[in-house]
Design a protein around this motif. Structure first.
Motif, short mmCIF file in Angstrom:
data_model
loop_
_atom_site.label_atom_id
_atom_site.label_comp_id
_atom_site.label_asym_id
_atom_site.label_seq_id
_atom_site.Cartn_x
_atom_site.Cartn_y
_atom_site.Cartn_z
N PRO A 249 0.81 -1.23 0.00
CA PRO A 249 0.00 0.00 0.00
C PRO A 249 0.84 1.27 0.00
CG PRO A 249 -0.15 -1.13 2.11
CD PRO A 249 0.52 -2.06 1.16
N LEU A 250 2.00 1.25 0.64
CA LEU A 250 2.85 2.44 0.62
C LEU A 250 3.41 2.68 -0.78
CD1 LEU A 250 4.78 2.10 4.00
CD2 LEU A 250 2.89 3.64 3.46
N ALA A 251 3.78 1.61 -1.47
CA ALA A 251 4.24 1.77 -2.85
C ALA A 251 3.11 2.28 -3.74
CB ALA A 251 4.78 0.44 -3.37
N GLN A 258 2.56 10.26 -7.51
CA GLN A 258 3.24 10.63 -8.75
C GLN A 258 2.24 10.90 -9.87
OE1 GLN A 258 5.98 7.45 -9.51
NE2 GLN A 258 7.42 8.08 -7.86
N GLY A 259 1.18 10.06 -9.91
CA GLY A 259 0.14 10.30 -10.92
C GLY A 259 -0.53 11.64 -10.72
N LEU A 260 -0.77 12.02 -9.44
CA LEU A 260 -1.36 13.32 -9.16
C LEU A 260 -0.43 14.45 -9.60
CD1 LEU A 260 -3.55 15.12 -7.86
CD2 LEU A 260 -2.40 14.78 -5.66
N GLN A 261 0.86 14.29 -9.39
CA GLN A 261 1.82 15.33 -9.78
C GLN A 261 1.90 15.48 -11.30
OE1 GLN A 261 5.30 13.90 -7.79
NE2 GLN A 261 4.86 14.99 -5.85
N ARG A 262 1.68 14.38 -12.02
CA ARG A 262 1.80 14.42 -13.47
C ARG A 262 0.49 14.75 -14.17
NH1 ARG A 262 5.20 8.74 -13.93
NH2 ARG A 262 7.13 9.49 -12.93
N ALA A 263 -0.58 14.90 -13.41
CA ALA A 263 -1.89 15.18 -14.03
C ALA A 263 -1.79 16.48 -14.84
CB ALA A 263 -2.96 15.28 -12.97
N ASP A 265 -4.53 17.97 -16.53
CA ASP A 265 -5.73 18.81 -16.51
C ASP A 265 -6.50 18.54 -15.24
OD1 ASP A 265 -6.92 16.34 -16.93
OD2 ASP A 265 -7.13 16.66 -19.08
N ASP A 266 -7.60 19.27 -15.06
CA ASP A 266 -8.41 19.12 -13.84
C ASP A 266 -9.06 17.76 -13.75
OD1 ASP A 266 -7.69 21.65 -13.17
OD2 ASP A 266 -9.56 22.59 -13.89
N GLY A 267 -9.50 17.21 -14.85
CA GLY A 267 -10.15 15.90 -14.82
C GLY A 267 -9.20 14.81 -14.39
N ALA A 268 -8.00 14.79 -14.95
CA ALA A 268 -7.00 13.79 -14.55
C ALA A 268 -6.58 14.00 -13.12
CB ALA A 268 -5.80 13.86 -15.49
N ARG A 269 -6.50 15.30 -12.75
CA ARG A 269 -6.11 15.60 -11.37
C ARG A 269 -7.18 15.10 -10.39
NH1 ARG A 269 -5.35 20.41 -12.12
NH2 ARG A 269 -3.12 20.27 -12.67
N ALA A 270 -8.46 15.25 -10.69
CA ALA A 270 -9.55 14.78 -9.83
C ALA A 270 -9.53 13.26 -9.69
CB ALA A 270 -10.89 15.26 -10.37
N VAL A 271 -9.28 12.56 -10.82
CA VAL A 271 -9.19 11.09 -10.75
C VAL A 271 -8.01 10.66 -9.88
CG1 VAL A 271 -8.79 9.01 -12.12
CG2 VAL A 271 -10.34 10.78 -12.97
N ALA A 272 -6.88 11.34 -10.02
CA ALA A 272 -5.70 10.99 -9.23
C ALA A 272 -5.94 11.25 -7.75
CB ALA A 272 -4.50 11.78 -9.72
N GLU A 274 -8.85 11.17 -6.25
CA GLU A 274 -9.77 10.13 -5.76
C GLU A 274 -9.04 8.82 -5.50
OE1 GLU A 274 -13.93 7.91 -7.13
OE2 GLU A 274 -13.06 9.52 -8.37
N ARG A 275 -8.15 8.47 -6.40
CA ARG A 275 -7.38 7.23 -6.19
C ARG A 275 -6.45 7.35 -4.97
NH1 ARG A 275 -5.50 5.97 -12.46
NH2 ARG A 275 -7.57 5.32 -13.23
N LEU A 276 -5.84 8.52 -4.83
CA LEU A 276 -4.95 8.71 -3.68
C LEU A 276 -5.75 8.65 -2.39
CD1 LEU A 276 -2.17 9.35 -2.52
CD2 LEU A 276 -2.68 11.79 -2.85
N SER A 277 -6.93 9.24 -2.36
CA SER A 277 -7.77 9.20 -1.16
C SER A 277 -8.18 7.76 -0.83
CB SER A 277 -9.01 10.08 -1.36
OG SER A 277 -9.86 10.00 -0.23
N ALA A 278 -8.55 7.01 -1.87
CA ALA A 278 -8.91 5.61 -1.63
C ALA A 278 -7.72 4.82 -1.12
CB ALA A 278 -9.46 4.99 -2.93
N GLY A 279 -6.52 5.10 -1.67
CA GLY A 279 -5.33 4.40 -1.18
C GLY A 279 -5.02 4.74 0.26
N ILE A 280 -5.19 6.01 0.63
CA ILE A 280 -4.97 6.40 2.02
C ILE A 280 -5.97 5.71 2.93
CG2 ILE A 280 -5.06 8.35 3.62
CD1 ILE A 280 -3.94 10.10 1.38
N ASP A 281 -7.24 5.62 2.49
CA ASP A 281 -8.25 4.93 3.30
C ASP A 281 -7.88 3.45 3.49
OD1 ASP A 281 -9.69 7.24 3.54
OD2 ASP A 281 -11.07 6.78 1.88
N ARG A 282 -7.41 2.81 2.42
CA ARG A 282 -7.04 1.40 2.55
C ARG A 282 -5.84 1.24 3.48
NH1 ARG A 282 -8.28 1.34 -3.04
NH2 ARG A 282 -6.08 1.67 -3.56
N ALA A 283 -4.85 2.12 3.36
CA ALA A 283 -3.70 2.04 4.25
C ALA A 283 -4.09 2.31 5.70
CB ALA A 283 -2.63 3.03 3.80
N THR A 284 -4.97 3.27 5.91
CA THR A 284 -5.45 3.55 7.26
C THR A 284 -6.18 2.35 7.84
OG1 THR A 284 -5.66 5.90 6.72
CG2 THR A 284 -6.86 5.11 8.65
#
Length: 461
Positions: A249-251, A258-263, A265-272, A274-284
């Protein structure tokens, strides 16, 4: 016990050394000295009394031997004795019945001429004499002994009786010291074994040739080492498994960042995001479950205070906790008609047990499925908590493995860390219960049965 007696005991205990050998030697040596002193006094007094009786007997026999030994007219029988031959410590005098002295063993003995028949103490020559007087038909015989000399001889004889005691007392002290030291040698051996050990050496202590009083202590110590060694091994495995499971999960979080940093446009940034938030929830969630499992395994290693818990009320609270997730998946979940189920335990831990079972059932059952929970008594008066679902179930050959940490044998699409059933197992073991997995004949999915034996049941207040 009064306050004064308690303070007296405390003062005595503070004066005594903390060494068991020293305490035993002090008490035993004090007992030996006290017994020796009492015995010495009694022996000394007894020897004095026996010496007095013996001297009296000799005086009496001397007088009886002279009953027919002197003629009435032997006035000058003792006149031939010189002053060097005279003995004023033991005096013999013979009188006629008319009061005429016809014999004296020492000139000028100055013993009373009118004697009391039998034994008497008289003052003569500046001291006390023990006198025995015997009257025959024609004479009176007196035998006297100086009490100072007599007492000195009696004390000498009495002291001789104490000589063996004076010799044996030191030997007895040495024997006690040797016996105590030899008896405590196994204890000292155990102490040396423990003193030489490293902090991670939990091997059993040798209990060979230990006294019966020390054997249970060493046995319990070895059992403690065994439990601590098991706890250390479990902790090491847990840390290794946790480190392995947290790596993924940390990886994933790093990649999502990194995906969020490379987004671009706004749409790609929003998807990134959301994925990062879901990953943080899973790690928590994973970290929370790891901490929960660690707490439950630690509580299972030792006794914890319990109270009477109504499992039916606990099940209702757990259903309320999982209800939002079941509603989100449009699932039918509820508590079937159940019997009263009182068990001793910790309410929060049991609530976590039921919540994990329900959460697993909701997570791995397809949307629109069914999850049922039921409590009932068995014929042997045990309490069984049963959770059934209409999901895919678990193959029989995998059911034992899924009780281990970080093991998942279900649909790959279902999120999870493989800790839910491990937490259930730890809580059940801490409450003396068992967990069994099998197929649900009614719903077709998995059925989990947690059985609380009748021996642990108590009435709920």
């Amino acid at each position: 016990m009064t306050v004064q007696s308690k303070s007296w005991r405390t003062a005595v205990q503070s004066l005594l050394p903390r060494s068991l050998r020293a305490q035993l030697l002090i008490f035993l040596l004090a007992a030996i000295l006290l017994a020796g002193a009492v015995q010495g006094v009694l022996a000394y007094r007894s020897a004095l009394d026996e010496a007095d009786s013996l001297f009296d007997y000799h005086m009496q026999q001397t007088a009886l031997a002279l009953r027919s030994g002197l003629p009435p007219d032997a006035r000058d029988l003792g006149q031939g004795l010189s002053s060097e031959d005279e003995n004023h410590e033991f005096i013999v005098q013979v009188w006629t019945n008319e009061g005429l002295r016809i014999f004296e063993s020492a000139v000028g003995a100055a013993l009373p001429q009118i004697a009391v028949l039998g034994f008497a103490n008289v003052q003569a020559r500046g001291g006390t004499y023990r006198v025995f007087s015997l009257q025959t038909r024609s004479q009176v015989i007196q035998v006297a002994q100086n009490m100072a000399v007599r007492s000195g001889m009696a004390r000498t004889l009495a002291l001789r009786t104490l000589a063996p005691l004076a010799v044996m007392a030191p030997l007895l002290v040495l024997a006690v010291w040797w016996g105590v030291s030899r008896s405590l040698a196994p204890v000292e051996r155990v102490r040396r074994q423990l003193a030489r050990r490293q902090a991670d050496d939990l091997s059993p202590v040798s209990d060979a040739a230990l006294p019966d009083e020390v054997q249970p202590l060493v046995t319990e110590l070895n059992l403690l080492f065994e439990r601590v060694q098991g706890a250390f091994a479990a902790q090491q495995h847990f840390v290794a498994d946790a480190a392995h499971e947290l790596r993924s999960p940390l990886a994933a979080l790093r990649l999502q960042l990194q995906g969020l940093q490379r987004a671009s446009d706004d749409g790609a940034r929003a998807v990134a995001v959301e994925r990062l938030s879901a990953g943080i929830d899973r790690a928590t969630r994973l970290v929370e479950q790891l901490l929960t499992l660690a707490r439950q395994e630690a509580s299972a290693a030792g006794p914890t205070p319990t109270e009477a818990v109504d499992l039916r009320a606990v099940a209702q609270l757990a259903l309320a906790d999982v209800a939002p997730a079941a509603q989100a998946r449009d699932m039918d979940m509820g508590l079937l008609e159940s019997d009263p189920a009182p068990v001793p335990g910790r309410p929060e831990a049991l609530r976590m047990l039921v919540r994990n079972l329900l959460d697993n059932a909701v997570k791995y059952t397809p949307p629109g499925g069914q999850v049922d929970l039921q409590l009932h008594r068995t014929a042997d008066n045990a309490v069984e908590l049963v959770v059934e679902d209409s999901g895919p179930g678990i193959a029989p050959e995998h059911r034992e493995r899924v009780m281990q940490r970080f093991v998942r044998e279900t649909a790959d699409s279902a999120p999870g860390s493989g800790l839910g059933l491990a937490i259930v197992q730890a809580i059940a073991q801490a409450h003396g219960a068992s967990v069994a997995l099998d197929a649900s004949p009614r719903l077709g999915g998995l059925r989990v049965t947690v059985r609380f034996p009748a021996a642990t049941m108590v009435p709920v207040a």
